[in-house]
Design a protein around this motif. Sequence first.
Motif, mmCIF file in Angstrom:
data_model
loop_
_atom_site.group_PDB
_atom_site.id
_atom_site.type_symbol
_atom_site.label_atom_id
_atom_site.label_comp_id
_atom_site.label_asym_id
_atom_site.label_seq_id
_atom_site.Cartn_x
_atom_site.Cartn_y
_atom_site.Cartn_z
ATOM 1 N N GLY A 271 -3.110 13.417 -7.425
ATOM 2 C CA GLY A 271 -2.278 12.238 -7.224
ATOM 3 C C GLY A 271 -1.675 12.201 -5.833
ATOM 4 O O GLY A 271 -1.569 11.138 -5.218
ATOM 5 N N LYS A 272 -1.300 13.370 -5.329
ATOM 6 C CA LYS A 272 -0.722 13.429 -3.983
ATOM 7 C C LYS A 272 -1.773 13.068 -2.932
ATOM 8 O O LYS A 272 -1.474 12.400 -1.939
ATOM 9 C CB LYS A 272 -0.152 14.829 -3.718
ATOM 10 N N PHE A 273 -3.004 13.502 -3.161
ATOM 11 C CA PHE A 273 -4.090 13.164 -2.244
ATOM 12 C C PHE A 273 -4.351 11.662 -2.262
ATOM 13 O O PHE A 273 -4.471 11.020 -1.212
ATOM 14 C CB PHE A 273 -5.361 13.926 -2.651
ATOM 15 N N THR A 274 -4.394 11.090 -3.467
ATOM 16 C CA THR A 274 -4.598 9.643 -3.605
ATOM 17 C C THR A 274 -3.461 8.875 -2.940
ATOM 18 O O THR A 274 -3.675 7.909 -2.208
ATOM 19 C CB THR A 274 -4.672 9.262 -5.098
ATOM 20 N N GLY A 275 -2.229 9.312 -3.204
ATOM 21 C CA GLY A 275 -1.076 8.647 -2.608
ATOM 22 C C GLY A 275 -1.074 8.734 -1.098
ATOM 23 O O GLY A 275 -0.692 7.771 -0.410
ATOM 24 N N ALA A 276 -1.510 9.879 -0.575
ATOM 25 C CA ALA A 276 -1.554 10.049 0.881
ATOM 26 C C ALA A 276 -2.534 9.060 1.515
ATOM 27 O O ALA A 276 -2.274 8.513 2.590
ATOM 28 C CB ALA A 276 -1.956 11.480 1.234
ATOM 29 N N ILE A 277 -3.658 8.799 0.839
ATOM 30 C CA ILE A 277 -4.634 7.835 1.356
ATOM 31 C C ILE A 277 -4.027 6.439 1.395
ATOM 32 O O ILE A 277 -4.127 5.723 2.399
ATOM 33 C CB ILE A 277 -5.908 7.837 0.487
ATOM 34 N N PHE A 278 -3.347 6.052 0.312
ATOM 35 C CA PHE A 278 -2.720 4.725 0.278
ATOM 36 C C PHE A 278 -1.642 4.594 1.358
ATOM 37 O O PHE A 278 -1.558 3.559 2.036
ATOM 38 C CB PHE A 278 -2.117 4.467 -1.108
ATOM 39 N N CYS A 279 -0.809 5.611 1.510
ATOM 40 C CA CYS A 279 0.245 5.566 2.533
ATOM 41 C C CYS A 279 -0.348 5.482 3.929
ATOM 42 O O CYS A 279 0.137 4.718 4.779
ATOM 43 C CB CYS A 279 1.149 6.797 2.419
ATOM 44 N N ALA A 280 -1.408 6.249 4.177
ATOM 45 C CA ALA A 280 -2.047 6.232 5.495
ATOM 46 C C ALA A 280 -2.634 4.855 5.793
ATOM 47 O O ALA A 280 -2.515 4.345 6.920
ATOM 48 C CB ALA A 280 -3.143 7.299 5.555
ATOM 49 N N LEU A 281 -3.247 4.228 4.796
ATOM 50 C CA LEU A 281 -3.798 2.885 4.992
ATOM 51 C C LEU A 281 -2.682 1.874 5.254
ATOM 52 O O LEU A 281 -2.834 0.954 6.071
ATOM 53 C CB LEU A 281 -4.604 2.462 3.760
ATOM 54 N N GLY A 282 -1.549 2.048 4.553
ATOM 55 C CA GLY A 282 -0.419 1.150 4.768
ATOM 56 C C GLY A 282 0.155 1.280 6.164
ATOM 57 O O GLY A 282 0.436 0.274 6.836
ATOM 58 N N VAL A 283 0.335 2.507 6.643
ATOM 59 C CA VAL A 283 0.855 2.743 7.999
ATOM 60 C C VAL A 283 -0.124 2.196 9.028
ATOM 61 O O VAL A 283 0.272 1.574 10.022
ATOM 62 C CB VAL A 283 1.106 4.250 8.224
ATOM 63 N N ARG A 284 -1.419 2.442 8.800
ATOM 64 C CA ARG A 284 -2.454 1.944 9.726
ATOM 65 C C ARG A 284 -2.386 0.421 9.835
ATOM 66 O O ARG A 284 -2.480 -0.138 10.931
ATOM 67 C CB ARG A 284 -3.828 2.383 9.210
ATOM 68 N N LEU A 285 -2.221 -0.242 8.693
ATOM 69 C CA LEU A 285 -2.133 -1.693 8.699
ATOM 70 C C LEU A 285 -0.887 -2.172 9.426
ATOM 71 O O LEU A 285 -0.939 -3.113 10.222
ATOM 72 C CB LEU A 285 -2.144 -2.214 7.261
ATOM 73 N N ALA A 286 0.251 -1.516 9.188
ATOM 74 C CA ALA A 286 1.510 -1.928 9.808
ATOM 75 C C ALA A 286 1.472 -1.785 11.325
ATOM 76 O O ALA A 286 2.105 -2.565 12.055
ATOM 77 C CB ALA A 286 2.660 -1.103 9.233
ATOM 78 N N LEU A 287 0.738 -0.802 11.838
ATOM 79 C CA LEU A 287 0.703 -0.531 13.277
ATOM 80 C C LEU A 287 -0.352 -1.351 14.022
ATOM 81 O O LEU A 287 -0.341 -1.393 15.244
ATOM 82 C CB LEU A 287 0.447 0.961 13.516
ATOM 83 N N GLN A 288 -1.239 -2.006 13.279
ATOM 84 C CA GLN A 288 -2.300 -2.759 13.939
ATOM 85 C C GLN A 288 -1.757 -4.046 14.529
ATOM 86 O O GLN A 288 -0.832 -4.657 14.004
ATOM 87 C CB GLN A 288 -3.422 -3.091 12.946
ATOM 88 N N LEU B 273 0.827 -1.209 0.000
ATOM 89 C CA LEU B 273 0.000 0.000 0.000
ATOM 90 C C LEU B 273 0.864 1.263 0.000
ATOM 91 O O LEU B 273 0.578 2.229 -0.712
ATOM 92 C CB LEU B 273 -0.934 -0.007 1.213
ATOM 93 N N ILE B 274 1.910 1.256 0.816
ATOM 94 C CA ILE B 274 2.802 2.420 0.868
ATOM 95 C C ILE B 274 3.522 2.602 -0.459
ATOM 96 O O ILE B 274 3.711 3.733 -0.932
ATOM 97 C CB ILE B 274 3.803 2.271 2.030
ATOM 98 N N TYR B 275 3.904 1.503 -1.082
ATOM 99 C CA TYR B 275 4.545 1.567 -2.406
ATOM 100 C C TYR B 275 3.611 2.229 -3.421
ATOM 101 O O TYR B 275 4.015 3.117 -4.184
ATOM 102 C CB TYR B 275 4.918 0.160 -2.853
ATOM 103 N N LEU B 276 2.338 1.810 -3.427
ATOM 104 C CA LEU B 276 1.371 2.417 -4.339
ATOM 105 C C LEU B 276 1.201 3.904 -4.031
ATOM 106 O O LEU B 276 1.076 4.732 -4.942
ATOM 107 C CB LEU B 276 0.019 1.707 -4.223
ATOM 108 N N GLY B 277 1.193 4.241 -2.742
ATOM 109 C CA GLY B 277 1.029 5.628 -2.338
ATOM 110 C C GLY B 277 2.189 6.497 -2.785
ATOM 111 O O GLY B 277 1.986 7.603 -3.314
ATOM 112 N N ILE B 278 3.412 6.025 -2.587
ATOM 113 C CA ILE B 278 4.593 6.795 -2.973
ATOM 114 C C ILE B 278 4.633 6.989 -4.485
ATOM 115 O O ILE B 278 4.955 8.079 -4.980
ATOM 116 C CB ILE B 278 5.871 6.099 -2.478
#
Length: 208
Positions: free
Chosen positions: A189-206, A84-89
Amino acid sequence: MIDQTTLITYLAVLLGFVFIPGPAVLLTLARASSGGTRVGIATGLGIAVGDLIHTAMVVLGLSAVILASAFLFNLVKYLGAAYLIYLGIRAILEKPHVEGLSTAPRITPAKALKQGILAEVLNPKSAMFFLAFLPQFVNPANGAVALQLTILGVLFVAMGLLSTVTVAISAGSVGSFLRRNPAIFRWQGKFTGAIFCALGVRLALQEK
């Protein structure tokens, strides 16, 4: 076969789950707003396929094996978060094509479908949800447990798909407007990427 009372209760609970904004809705929203309605629907279909895979894993007992192993759980979790973070970046760094916005889709529906499947399959929280949620509505006295789990899973996927398709159609219209306005489009694109990165971080911290 599942009795009518249990089925009605299950469907009522699903309504609350699938229409509350969660990772699936946010992923679909991000893709539809940047790529259009077809891309958003393809993302929703990918998520639905991923949920069908999770249903099959519950029926076959594979989800229980993954969740029982801390190593396997963390492996799947971090792979999903990294993806997810890869897609976001990539979305953040991608330079928008301001010229010919209406004729230059940023992602094809086929690619969005594959990304939706991977993002959902590599989410151990989804596996945990199916493993913990579906059996609550299963009664061995009503027949084959595997068949009941399959029916419940398919119903969940169908209602989830209805939710994501609704979001995709709505967001796709908004995305068309944004793509016709270059000043806004540059930040999309930055907004879309930010959503993907946030979801990736959320998943990693759960945790489990």
